[in-house]
Design an enzyme around this catalytic site. Structure first.
Site: not given
Length: 402
Positions: A147, A159, A210, A212, A236, A262, A283, A339, A402
């Site tokens: 990743r 981040y 990712d 996020h 992701e 996630e 995830r 992961e 988010w």
């Protein structure tokens, strides 16, 4: 056989972990991970005040019934705190069952479907050169899948990217810090990053990224399309997942594979995503997704629609969850990738693990149950240390979704 007692152990060997330990009248105990990054004590309290009293006297072999007791028997279903508590109970019960039958967890899930589990590493850098150095380091460590994240020119902090020379840890001590974000800079930078990675390392490494949850669906569609020439294994969490239909827009605009979940905690977070084939990888981690009992159902549902698993496995989950995930990965047919962020050495003072990394893959031994044990005396040396994930704002100060 009856459950006689249970307790919650909160410790912080480098970072916070919450562990549930369930005892039986036959001298066998089981361990479950109950860690919820930044909200650890909420889960600990939920378990102590509401779950453990109801566990006493139950037969630990009746895992399915106990799962539904704590899910359906509570009027307020779902949610990260509730599902993490249920996950911990479920893991501990499967651990007990494996120990009672003297067999590793994967045998209780149908036996092994593979001989090894491919894992991916995290390579991140404060700038392009540092990111390339990090990728080279992970390749040297034997990882086949990586990743890749990097700092974004024009932003003070990104981040998912640690300061140069430091280990990546998203949670900061105390109350949440505030970071700032610029989507325009990110969208312009990311294709350049992966172009350089492919230029330096060729087509062999499997590359992941990712986002996020930082983009709108149409922005995510643009990013996925612009990343297509670099053949990512997945993109992701490109968008926040509450509106499942939003992934339709992403899917319409790109063939880059999509992973999400996630922060999910129920199969109902996935129903549209899976049945409409809007994603490629699940995830949701075992520790937040209702445990092994629930993830079996999620994985089986996903398999019908050609969706694979790619469980969250960062260091904000304890070695108990890592081992449980590996057992699950070995057993199910539609496993994709796992992961893997190695825990700091200090974590090994508290948790005795049964898995190992070798040349890009993880292996687990045949210790009965989940196979991870805990040194409670050592845990006492590391008291809880409050930490929080950052809050993000746009450049103009708007609180970022988010």
């Amino acid at each position: 056989m009856k459950i006689t007692d249970a307790k919650v152990i909160v410790c912080s060997p480098g970072r916070n972990f919450v562990t549930l330990k369930i005892y039986t009248d036959q001298g066998v105990y089981g361990l479950g991970d109950a860690t919820l990054n930044g909200r650890e004590l909420a889960v600990a309290t939920y378990l102590k005040e509401y779950c453990i009293p109801a566990l006493i006297g139950k037969d630990p072999r009746n895992i399915e019934d106990i799962w539904h007791y704590f899910y359906r028997g509570v009027y307020w279903k779902r949610g990260a705190v509730t599902m993490t508590a249920i996950s911990a109970i479920d893991m501990a019960l499967w651990d007990i069952k494996g120990k009672m039958l003297n067999t590793p967890l994967y045998n209780l899930l149908g036996g092994k479907s593979r001989d090894r589990v491919m894992v991916y590493a995290h390579a991140n850098g404060v700038d392009l050169d540092h990111a390339l150095e990090s990728v080279a380091h992970e390749i040297d460590q034997g990882f086949k899948a990586i990743r890749v994240q990097s700092g974004i020119p024009g932003l003070d902090h990104t981040y998912g990217v640690a300061k140069k020379g430091e280990k990546y840890e998203p949670a900061g001590k105390g109350l949440a810090k505030e970071d700032f974000w610029d989507t325009h800079k990110y969208l312009n930078w990311s294709p350049k990053l992966f172009s350089k990675v492919r230029e330096h390392f060729g087509e062999d490494p499997l590359l992941l990224h990712d986002v996020h949850h930082r983009l709108t669906p149409i922005e995510a569609g643009r990013l996925g399309k612009e990343l297509e020439p670099f053949h990512l294994y997945w993109m992701e969490d490109a968008v926040t997942g509450e509106l499942q239909e939003g992934l339709q827009i992403v899917r319409q605009h790109t063939t880059t594979p999509i992973a999400i979940g996630e922060v999910f905690n129920s199969v109902y977070d996935y129903t549209t995503l899976i049945s409409k084939q809007l994603i490629d990888f699940v995830r949701m981690p075992i520790v937040h997704g209702g445990g092994i009992t629930h993830l079996q159902k999620v994985a089986a549902f996903a398999s019908i629609y050609h969706v694979q698993t790619g469980f969250h496995g960062a260091t904000d989950l304890s070695p108990i969850n890592m081992a449980a995930a590996l057992h699950f990965d070995f057993a199910i047919n539609n496993f994709g990738i796992q992961e893997y962020m190695p825990h700091e050495k200090i974590v090994g003072e508290v948790f005795k693990t049964n898995y190992k990394f070798e040349d890009g893959y993880m292996y687990i031994d045949d210790t009965p149950g989940i196979g991870v044990d805990m040194d409670e005396k050592a845990a006492e040396k590391f008291p809880y240390d409050p930490a929080s994930l950052p809050v993000n704002r746009k450049a103009d100060g708007t609180l970022f979704y988010w």
